[in-house]
Design an enzyme around this catalytic site. Structure first.
Site, PDB file in Angstrom:
ATOM      1  N   CYS A  88       0.847  -1.199   0.000  1.00 56.77           N
ATOM      2  CA  CYS A  88       0.000   0.000   0.000  1.00 56.77           C
ATOM      3  C   CYS A  88       0.887   1.256   0.000  1.00 56.77           C
ATOM      4  O   CYS A  88       1.670   1.441  -0.916  1.00 56.77           O
ATOM      5  CB  CYS A  88      -1.001  -0.029   1.150  1.00 56.77           C
ATOM      6  SG  CYS A  88      -2.377   1.136   0.950  1.00 56.77           S
ATOM      7  N   HIS A 193      -3.626  -5.047  -0.594  1.00 52.93           N
ATOM      8  CA  HIS A 193      -3.271  -5.597   0.720  1.00 52.93           C
ATOM      9  C   HIS A 193      -3.251  -7.121   0.660  1.00 52.93           C
ATOM     10  O   HIS A 193      -4.311  -7.752   0.660  1.00 52.93           O
ATOM     11  CB  HIS A 193      -4.293  -5.143   1.770  1.00 52.93           C
ATOM     12  CG  HIS A 193      -4.170  -3.709   2.141  1.00 52.93           C
ATOM     13  ND1 HIS A 193      -3.373  -3.274   3.189  1.00 52.93           N
ATOM     14  CD2 HIS A 193      -4.727  -2.608   1.612  1.00 52.93           C
ATOM     15  CE1 HIS A 193      -3.462  -1.955   3.281  1.00 52.93           C
ATOM     16  NE2 HIS A 193      -4.269  -1.523   2.326  1.00 52.93           N
ATOM     17  N   GLU A 195      -2.574  -9.236   2.988  1.00 52.74           N
ATOM     18  CA  GLU A 195      -3.156  -9.822   4.198  1.00 52.74           C
ATOM     19  C   GLU A 195      -4.681  -9.815   4.182  1.00 52.74           C
ATOM     20  O   GLU A 195      -5.324 -10.511   4.979  1.00 52.74           O
ATOM     21  CB  GLU A 195      -2.637  -9.102   5.447  1.00 52.74           C
ATOM     22  CG  GLU A 195      -3.215  -7.730   5.724  1.00 52.74           C
ATOM     23  CD  GLU A 195      -2.606  -6.595   4.908  1.00 52.74           C
ATOM     24  OE1 GLU A 195      -2.911  -5.437   5.221  1.00 52.74           O
ATOM     25  OE2 GLU A 195      -1.824  -6.879   3.972  1.00 52.74           O
TER      26      GLU A 195
END
Length: 213
Positions: A88, A193, A195
Site C-alpha cells: 500500500c 493488501h 493480508e
C-alpha cells in the site's frame, strides 16, 4: 540458520493482520517474523516488509523520524540485495516523490511519482475500495507470475506512476489503469493488501518468503 523476516513498525497503521498472515506462511518454512522499529534489526534481516496506511507525506515523515531507519533499509535492500516487499503506502514510498497534500520525497528506489487516481467514469468513487482483478504483465516474475486467484483487495486514493514501463509489473482497472505492482531487482511493491486478499494474498506472501532474487 533460521531466516528472519522483518515487518517495519513506524507508526503507520495496525500491523496485527499482516503479522498474522506472515507468521502463518513463514511457519512451514521455519522462518521467524519480527515486527520492529529498530534499524539494527533491519540491517540483520533476511527479508523486509514495509507497510503503510494513510497519507504519503505522513508515512514518509514517520519513516524518517526513526534515526537510521532509511539508511538501514537502503543498505539492506539496495546494498545487500535482500528481498523487499512494500504494501500500500509502503509501495508508494518507493517512488521519487508523492503529491498527496503537497510534494513529499520518497525513497527514490523506483523512479516516478505518486499521483491521485482520476477515473474516467465520474461515477466511480474515490478511494478505490474493494476487490479488483490483477492484470500481471510480468508473467515470469517469481512472486507475481501465475498467482492462483487474480483478485486482490484495494483501499487507496493514489498510485505510483513509474517512469520506466519495465518497472510496472501489474495493473488493475478502475476507470482506467491503476498501478497494482511495481518492482525491480529484489524490490517488489504492491498497492493492494495481501493480508486481506485471501487465497491470492497468502500465495503472494508465501512466494515472497521463498523468493531468492
Amino acid at each position: 540458520m533460521t531466516e528472519t523476516v522483518v515487518l517495519i513498525d513506524y507508526g503507520s497503521g495496525n500491523l496485527h493482520s499482516a503479522e498474522k498472515a506472515f507468521q502463518r506462511m513463514a511457519a512451514p518454512l521455519s522462518q521467524r517474523v519480527e515486527v520492529t522499529s529498530d534499524p539494527d534489526a533491519v540491517r540483520r534481516a533476511d527479508r523486509v516488509m514495509l507497510p503503510g496506511v494513510g497519507a504519503f507525506g505522513d508515512c514518509a515523515a514517520g519513516l524518517r523520524a526513526i534515526p537510521g531507519m532509511t539508511e538501514a533499509l537502503t543498505q539492506r535492500v539496495l546494498g545487500d540485495g535482500r528481498p523487499f516487499l512494500g504494501v500500500c503506502v509502503g509501495a508508494q514510498l518507493l517512488a521519487t516523490a508523492g503529491e498527496e497534500r503537497g510534494r513529499h520525497e520518497g525513497l527514490g528506489w523506483i523512479g516516478g511519482k505518486v499521483e491521485a487516481l482520476t477515473p474516467a467514469d465520474p461515477a466511480l468513487k474515490i478511494p478505490h475500495m474493494g476487490w479488483n482483478r490483477l492484470q500481471v504483465s510480468a508473467t515470469e516474475h517469481p512472486v507475481l507470475g501465475g498467482l492462483p486467484d487474480a483478485h486482490a483487495y484495494f483501499v487507496h486514493s493514489y498510485h505510483l506512476v513509474a517512469d520506466a514501463p519495465s518497472m510496472l509489473l501489474a495493473t488493475a482497472r478502475y476507470g482506467g489503469d491503476v498501478t497494482a505492482a511495481v518492482g525491480r531487482d529484489s524490490i517488489l511493491g504492491v498497492q493492494f493488501h495481501p493480508e486481506k486478499s485471501q487465497r491470492l494474498g497468502l500465495a503472494l506472501i508465501d512466494r515472497f518468503l521463498r523468493w531468492r532474487p
